[in-house]
Design an enzyme around this catalytic site. Sequence first.
Site, mmCIF file in Angstrom:
data_model
loop_
_atom_site.group_PDB
_atom_site.id
_atom_site.type_symbol
_atom_site.label_atom_id
_atom_site.label_comp_id
_atom_site.label_asym_id
_atom_site.label_seq_id
_atom_site.Cartn_x
_atom_site.Cartn_y
_atom_site.Cartn_z
ATOM 1 N N VAL A 102 0.829 -1.206 0.000
ATOM 2 C CA VAL A 102 0.000 0.000 0.000
ATOM 3 C C VAL A 102 0.863 1.255 0.000
ATOM 4 C CG1 VAL A 102 -1.747 1.319 1.255
ATOM 5 C CG2 VAL A 102 -1.909 -1.176 1.139
ATOM 6 N N ARG B 61 13.379 -2.038 6.403
ATOM 7 C CA ARG B 61 14.498 -2.568 5.626
ATOM 8 C C ARG B 61 14.975 -1.489 4.639
ATOM 9 N NH1 ARG B 61 10.752 -6.628 5.908
ATOM 10 N NH2 ARG B 61 9.973 -6.190 3.799
ATOM 11 N N LYS C 109 -6.852 -0.814 10.716
ATOM 12 C CA LYS C 109 -8.114 -1.273 11.294
ATOM 13 C C LYS C 109 -7.941 -1.879 12.685
ATOM 14 C CE LYS C 109 -7.566 -5.392 8.472
ATOM 15 N NZ LYS C 109 -6.508 -4.829 7.615
ATOM 16 N N LYS D 93 -13.101 -4.552 11.539
ATOM 17 C CA LYS D 93 -13.863 -3.648 10.679
ATOM 18 C C LYS D 93 -15.287 -3.461 11.197
ATOM 19 C CE LYS D 93 -11.043 -5.035 6.744
ATOM 20 N NZ LYS D 93 -10.952 -5.853 5.504
#
Length: 432
Positions: free
Chosen positions: A16, A48, A106, A206
């Site tokens: 993402v 990393r 979430k 959620k």
Amino acid sequence: MRTRPLKVALLGCGVVGSEVARIMTTHAADLAARIGAPVELAGVAVRRPDKVREGIAPELITTDATALVKRGDIDVVVEVIGGVEPARSLITTAFEHGVSVVSANKALLAQDGASLYAAAERHGQDLYYEAAVAGAIPLIRPLRESLAGDKINRVMGIVNGTTNFILDKMDTSGAGYSEALDEATALGYAEADPTADVEGFDAAAKAAILAGIAFHTRVRLDDVYREGMTEVTAADFASAKRMGCTIKLLAICERSADGASVTARVHPAMIPLSHPLASVREAYNAVFVEAEAAGRLMFYGPGAGGSPTASAVLGDLVAVCRNKLNEANGPGESAYTQLPVSPMGEVVTRYHISLDVADKPGVLAQVATVFAEHGVSIDTVRQQGRPDGGIEASLVVVTHRAPDAALSGTVEALRQLDTVRGVASIMRVEGE
């Protein structure tokens, strides 16, 4: 247009995060026009640093997320690292340093949303999290803003693409659970460890977020009843088809009939093929909202993946940046109702129960007596002998709506009957 850019710190650069960075770079001119000022990626915190990240200048990379958040020239933090810590500490630090936050987290919001809201309000900052539920589907903002003047009574949806893909394959191809899971893993829909998805943890987080927004009350992850889908079988789908239904893993948030409490739950359920959610296929998500004035609304689209989730993150980023320019804030927590969350036992549901019973006279009467003793009314019942002519038969009972505790008690009593050889499956029936 203001020429001094708004500076963004990106925490996390995985699937993402890397897509967020790409869109910020390739659509920089459009974003600036929509916001009213340029937006600049000022730093990217990663674990990393040696990994090659195409399109991101090496000098932007850091392993010190805390120092990046505290830097002093950051306007907005985008948090896409997930998990509870260090995400919670980093978000809180951002607020303390006058920085608004866009998050896709979430798990953290479901567990500790109230304290994050409080910290954002205390420091006059925004907390936006459209990407935390259902990926690219515009859902949080419609619930928080578009439906703010309405009364929402129920939110029911498919909010996990992995589980929907698995159940869809079981339904359409006749595959077993393990076979469908293997296909989902091969296609990248399921993680190497799919527990969070298939056991309902992801959907439960959620559900907690959706219930809190929909009912203007605080609902934590621990308040959500959760049941996974690993026990769903091909035989369950065959029974569902005989009823004109299919099976979905649903997140259901609803207001009680008297409006005095709310419930939030995640579990597999049979739903009629006529219901809009029944046609949601593959790894797609959909959420069905029932509001007093607006009526029935459905939100549908891809619920996960780098590009869809990044789309939701960028939408929030535009909104937060606009607020920064206007020295304003978006909506904060709305928990004025303070409604209690009822336990699952008080939820009124229907059951589909499949029993293996002795194939002899009087069995149906015994079973019906147990239902009556527990105050559960039977809607339909179907009995058939074994194809091999054995001494056992299959008995399928579908109940009318009753408190879940009464239905659970009924099942336990049925297990005690000498004529009941076993309970083959139990599943709730929703969407009617």
